[in-house]
Write a protein that holds these residues in place. Structure first.
Motif, PDB file in Angstrom:
ATOM      1  N   GLY A  32      -8.170  -6.497  -6.199  1.00 23.97           N
ATOM      2  CA  GLY A  32      -7.339  -5.931  -5.147  1.00 23.97           C
ATOM      3  C   GLY A  32      -7.218  -6.798  -3.915  1.00 23.97           C
ATOM      4  N   GLY A  35      -4.496 -10.297  -5.744  1.00 18.07           N
ATOM      5  CA  GLY A  35      -3.318 -10.065  -6.577  1.00 18.07           C
ATOM      6  C   GLY A  35      -3.629 -10.403  -8.028  1.00 18.07           C
ATOM      7  N   PRO A  63       2.797   3.778  -8.077  1.00 17.92           N
ATOM      8  CA  PRO A  63       3.486   3.321  -6.854  1.00 17.92           C
ATOM      9  C   PRO A  63       2.536   3.103  -5.688  1.00 17.92           C
ATOM     10  CG  PRO A  63       3.897   5.662  -7.214  1.00 17.92           C
ATOM     11  CD  PRO A  63       3.124   5.174  -8.417  1.00 17.92           C
ATOM     12  N   GLY A  64       1.383   3.752  -5.682  1.00 23.13           N
ATOM     13  CA  GLY A  64       0.459   3.637  -4.550  1.00 23.13           C
ATOM     14  C   GLY A  64       0.702   4.721  -3.524  1.00 23.13           C
ATOM     15  N   ASN A  65      -0.063   4.681  -2.431  1.00 24.21           N
ATOM     16  CA  ASN A  65      -0.002   5.708  -1.389  1.00 24.21           C
ATOM     17  C   ASN A  65       1.100   5.416  -0.380  1.00 24.21           C
ATOM     18  OD1 ASN A  65      -2.152   7.199  -2.367  1.00 24.21           O
ATOM     19  ND2 ASN A  65      -3.670   6.067  -1.165  1.00 24.21           N
ATOM     20  N   PRO A  66       1.563   6.468   0.350  1.00 23.90           N
ATOM     21  CA  PRO A  66       2.518   6.227   1.436  1.00 23.90           C
ATOM     22  C   PRO A  66       1.858   5.448   2.577  1.00 23.90           C
ATOM     23  CG  PRO A  66       2.242   8.602   0.992  1.00 23.90           C
ATOM     24  CD  PRO A  66       1.216   7.879   0.188  1.00 23.90           C
ATOM     25  N   ILE A  81      -4.725   1.913  -0.266  1.00 19.42           N
ATOM     26  CA  ILE A  81      -3.564   1.396  -0.994  1.00 19.42           C
ATOM     27  C   ILE A  81      -3.177   2.386  -2.097  1.00 19.42           C
ATOM     28  CG2 ILE A  81      -2.668  -0.540  -2.356  1.00 19.42           C
ATOM     29  CD1 ILE A  81      -3.399  -1.231   0.589  1.00 19.42           C
ATOM     30  N   GLU A  84      -1.928   0.844  -6.224  1.00 19.78           N
ATOM     31  CA  GLU A  84      -0.593   0.394  -6.639  1.00 19.78           C
ATOM     32  C   GLU A  84      -0.746  -0.749  -7.639  1.00 19.78           C
ATOM     33  OE1 GLU A  84       2.019  -0.900  -3.461  1.00 19.78           O
ATOM     34  OE2 GLU A  84       3.150  -2.159  -4.826  1.00 19.78           O
TER      35      GLU A  84
ATOM     36  N   GLY B 236       1.237 -10.928  -0.110  1.00 17.44           N
ATOM     37  CA  GLY B 236       1.544 -10.080  -1.264  1.00 17.44           C
ATOM     38  C   GLY B 236       0.321  -9.649  -2.038  1.00 17.44           C
ATOM     39  N   ALA B 237      -0.859  -9.840  -1.474  1.00 12.66           N
ATOM     40  CA  ALA B 237      -2.078  -9.488  -2.207  1.00 12.66           C
ATOM     41  C   ALA B 237      -2.640  -8.135  -1.781  1.00 12.66           C
ATOM     42  CB  ALA B 237      -3.135 -10.569  -2.018  1.00 12.66           C
ATOM     43  N   LEU B 239      -1.169  -5.510  -0.365  1.00 12.42           N
ATOM     44  CA  LEU B 239      -0.257  -4.382  -0.592  1.00 12.42           C
ATOM     45  C   LEU B 239      -0.322  -3.352   0.527  1.00 12.42           C
ATOM     46  CD1 LEU B 239      -0.810  -3.922  -4.457  1.00 12.42           C
ATOM     47  CD2 LEU B 239       0.847  -5.389  -3.282  1.00 12.42           C
ATOM     48  N   GLU B 254       8.916   7.774  -6.652  1.00 13.55           N
ATOM     49  CA  GLU B 254       8.239   7.151  -5.522  1.00 13.55           C
ATOM     50  C   GLU B 254       8.208   5.645  -5.748  1.00 13.55           C
ATOM     51  OE1 GLU B 254       4.054   8.057  -3.192  1.00 13.55           O
ATOM     52  OE2 GLU B 254       4.496   9.039  -5.081  1.00 13.55           O
ATOM     53  N   HIS B 255       8.574   4.888  -4.722  1.00 10.89           N
ATOM     54  CA  HIS B 255       8.678   3.443  -4.904  1.00 10.89           C
ATOM     55  C   HIS B 255       8.443   2.771  -3.552  1.00 10.89           C
ATOM     56  CE1 HIS B 255      10.024  -0.306  -6.663  1.00 10.89           C
ATOM     57  NE2 HIS B 255      10.969  -0.454  -5.761  1.00 10.89           N
ATOM     58  N   TYR B 256       7.806   1.615  -3.571  1.00  9.43           N
ATOM     59  CA  TYR B 256       7.535   0.915  -2.311  1.00  9.43           C
ATOM     60  C   TYR B 256       7.942  -0.550  -2.408  1.00  9.43           C
ATOM     61  CZ  TYR B 256       4.834   5.039  -1.187  1.00  9.43           C
ATOM     62  OH  TYR B 256       4.465   6.332  -0.944  1.00  9.43           O
TER      63      TYR B 256
END
Lengths: 330, 289
Positions: A32, A35, A63-66, A81, A84, B236-237, B239, B254-256
């Motif tokens: 995590g 990557g 998708p992960g958390n908001p 996170i 995700e 980009g690691a 997130l 749901e998408h980010y």
């Protein structure tokens, strides 16, 4: 530590044996924080690392958390996170092939919502070329279902390890959470259930508050604390685990310098994982490896293996004896 | 290619209320950087603050090997940065993210919206657009809508005069230009003057960006919005810099997207604006306590 009169030009041997794996050095990157490796290729030679642990993979994409997902705290950060990730199929098709071409052991961190999902995931990864081991995540504090639920109860933890053990012949590492009363109990249960190795610790459950909005600073309310702030907790947990089990242990938690990494090795960890420090300095792992080499040169130690488990808890007061004589006390 | 470079501070000056201009001698990064991209700055050694801070490029000068960042002191990280004198060494990572594109249609009219320190990535873009439009004599058709809480937050206006573009000022307290939000001024002006821009560029707080996005979508104006988020790595690691986004393949799901690698420049239609959380700005008196 065994002294050795190696010539100044000799390169110290940093390689370590981690269960069935031979690592060129003990410096791994934590799940995590790196990557799938490619994110860091502009900053370091991935083949110099001891091993790469990829971002946690689940059976289906998540998708992960908001947001907000992260917040900075004193000498640390809290993240939520929410695991995700691209899912195991995309991982095998588009992320793993690149890593397979490199000469570096790849550890795949796996995570499921149910025992069945853990088993299916392990079965899918079993026999895939280029995977050195699986790291079972039973300790993520940021997801409702599964995650830490599995990692805080010795029986549940053991059951996860059992089903994964049945599904794959790959070496298994179980990643432990510090958010328990007795981490040694979880360690014992997972090793008895078939875990070859342990890694500890995952993040420490935490939160942060915004006094102006009166809201938690994370949308998930709570998250996991990482970074230099947690290193003393991680050292204590690692020692408790080492006192309970005899399998190889990987130390994780707040490692940002060669000294930090060596502290875990002196305790008895056979490898370390560098996490949050990768965010701050993407080539920190290279600097840690080089720093370890310098340490061995200065200390005139030929093999890093000779440092592992050299912690001396007996002789905490070297002057005690003399002092007793001086004051004529018994 | 992303580069980690040890750079030195050429100069630092205060140009407006709590606003500083930092010039860095960064030969390698200046050659790779494009407008609208960003860099991560480690403001000091040690663990406090722990993380780097992201800043957009204010000016990129590959010939001189210099990059500039324009920033507002909003917390401990930017406060430490504001204490750096000429000659100080900093470790920076860049260039990161996607950057602005020049308009596909056009060539004019072009609209730019800047809220507060959101002016930072806009200046050099406006210069480039002005140069581009100068031969056709359409420089006046570049409209900058520049808003701030109060007049002393504006960077000096000289820069705009020489460009020959049209600047519309607004302040929350009415101390300069229109009194009210800059997005209201944008909507009213566009409607009154019946301007149909071929692109809108925008940078500012998320609450402002929301209104720019809504206006752009309602009027069918292609948009390039430079968005912000807390972020740990910029690579980009981690997130951490996720924004709620529209998944074109499955709009209900749901998408980010991530500011650091999918942005920082986004089209309005990519974001699920109703799911964006905004935090009120921290009152300055509490910044350091």
């Amino acid at each position: 530590m065994a002294q050795n009169s190696n010539a100044p030009g000799d390169t110290p041997d940093l390689s370590v044996q981690l269960g069935p794996l031979r690592l060129r050095n003990p410096v791994m990157v934590a799940s995590g924080t790196f990557g799938y490796g490619e994110e860091y290729e502009d900053f370091l030679d991935l083949e110099r690392l001891g091993a790469i642990v990829v971002k946690g993979i689940s059976l289906r994409p998540r998708p992960g958390n908001p947001p907000p997902r992260i917040v900075e705290t004193a000498a640390g950060m809290i993240n939520a996170i929410g695991l995700e990730n691209v899912g195991v199929d995309v991982f095998l098709k588009s992320k793993l092939p690149h890593l397979q071409r490199l000469q570096v052991p790849v550890v795949v961190n796996i995570f499921g919502n149910t025992l069945e999902e853990y088993a299916q995931l392990a079965a899918k990864l079993d026999g895939v070329p280029g995977i050195a081991a699986l790291e079972i995540n039973i300790s993520c504090p940021n997801v409702k279902e599964g995650g830490m639920v599995f990692g805080t109860d010795p029986l549940m933890a053991a059951r996860v390890v059992q089903v994964v053990r049945r599904a794959t012949a790959l070496p298994l590492i179980t990643k432990l959470t510090p958010n328990v009363t007795r981490i040694g109990d979880i360690a014992r249960a997972t090793v008895d259930a078939g875990s070859d190795m342990l890694s500890c610790i995952n993040t420490v459950a935490a939160m942060a508050v915004d006094i102006f909005s009166r809201r938690p600073k994370l949308a998930n309310v709570m998250g996991g604390l990482s970074g230099p702030a947690i290193k003393p907790i991680a050292l204590r947990c690692t020692l408790e685990v080492l006192r309970e089990v005899h399998c190889p242990v990987i130390g994780i938690g707040g490692i940002a310098t060669p000294t930090d990494a060596l502290e875990f090795l002196v305790l008895g960890a056979r490898a370390v994982q560098v996490g949050t420090a990768n965010f701050v300095n993407p080539s920190v792992t290279t600097e840690i490896i080089e720093g370890m080499e310098r340490f061995l040169r200065v200390e005139k130690i030929a093999r890093l293996e000779d440092c592992i488990g050299t912690l001396d808890t007996q002789c905490l007061f070297p002057f005690a004896e003399i002092a007793c004589e001086l004051t004529d006390l018994p | 290619m992303k580069i980690m470079e040890d750079v030195s501070v050429v100069s630092q000056e205060k140009v407006a209320f709590q606003t500083h201009l930092l010039r860095l001698s960064a030969g390698r990064i200046s050659r790779e950087a494009r407008l609208g991209q960003f860099l991560m700055v480690q403001v000091r050694d040690g663990t406090d603050p722990l993380l780097r801070r992201p800043f957009s490029f204010h000016r990129i000068d590959a010939e001189q090997g210099v990059v500039e960042i324009l920033y507002r002191v909003v917390g401990r990280g930017t406060w430490w940065l504001s204490q750096c004198d000429s000659g100080a060494r900093l470790r920076i990572i860049g260039p990161l993210g996607n950057g602005f594109q020049l308009p596909q249609c056009g060539p004019a009219p072009v609209v730019a919206v800047a809220g507060g320190i959101g002016i930072a990535p806009m200046m050099q873009l406006l210069e480039k657009l002005a140069q581009w439009l100068a031969p056709s004599g359409k420089t006046r058709e570049i409209h900058l809508f520049y808003g701030a809480r109060t007049a002393e937050e504006f960077i000096p206006g000289k820069a705009f005069d020489t460009l020959g573009i049209t600047v519309h000022w607004s302040t929350d307290d009415g101390s300069r230009g229109h009194e009210g939000f800059v997005t209201r001024l944008l909507e009213d002006t566009m409607r009154r003057e019946k301007i149909k821009p071929c692109v809108v560029y925008s940078c500012g707080p998320l609450a402002m960006q929301y209104h720019v996005a809504r206006w752009a979508l309602e009027n069918g104006v292609p948009s390039q919005l430079s968005l912000e988020s807390l972020m740990a790595c910029g690579l980009g690691a981690c997130l951490g810099c996720a924004l709620p986004a529209v998944n074109p393949a499955a709009p209900q799901e749901e998408h980010y997207l991530h500011v650091c690698k999918d942005g920082p420049v986004f089209k309005a239609e990519m974001i699920q604006w109703h799911k964006i959380q905004t935090h009120p700005a921290t009152p300055p008196i509490f910044l350091f306590s």
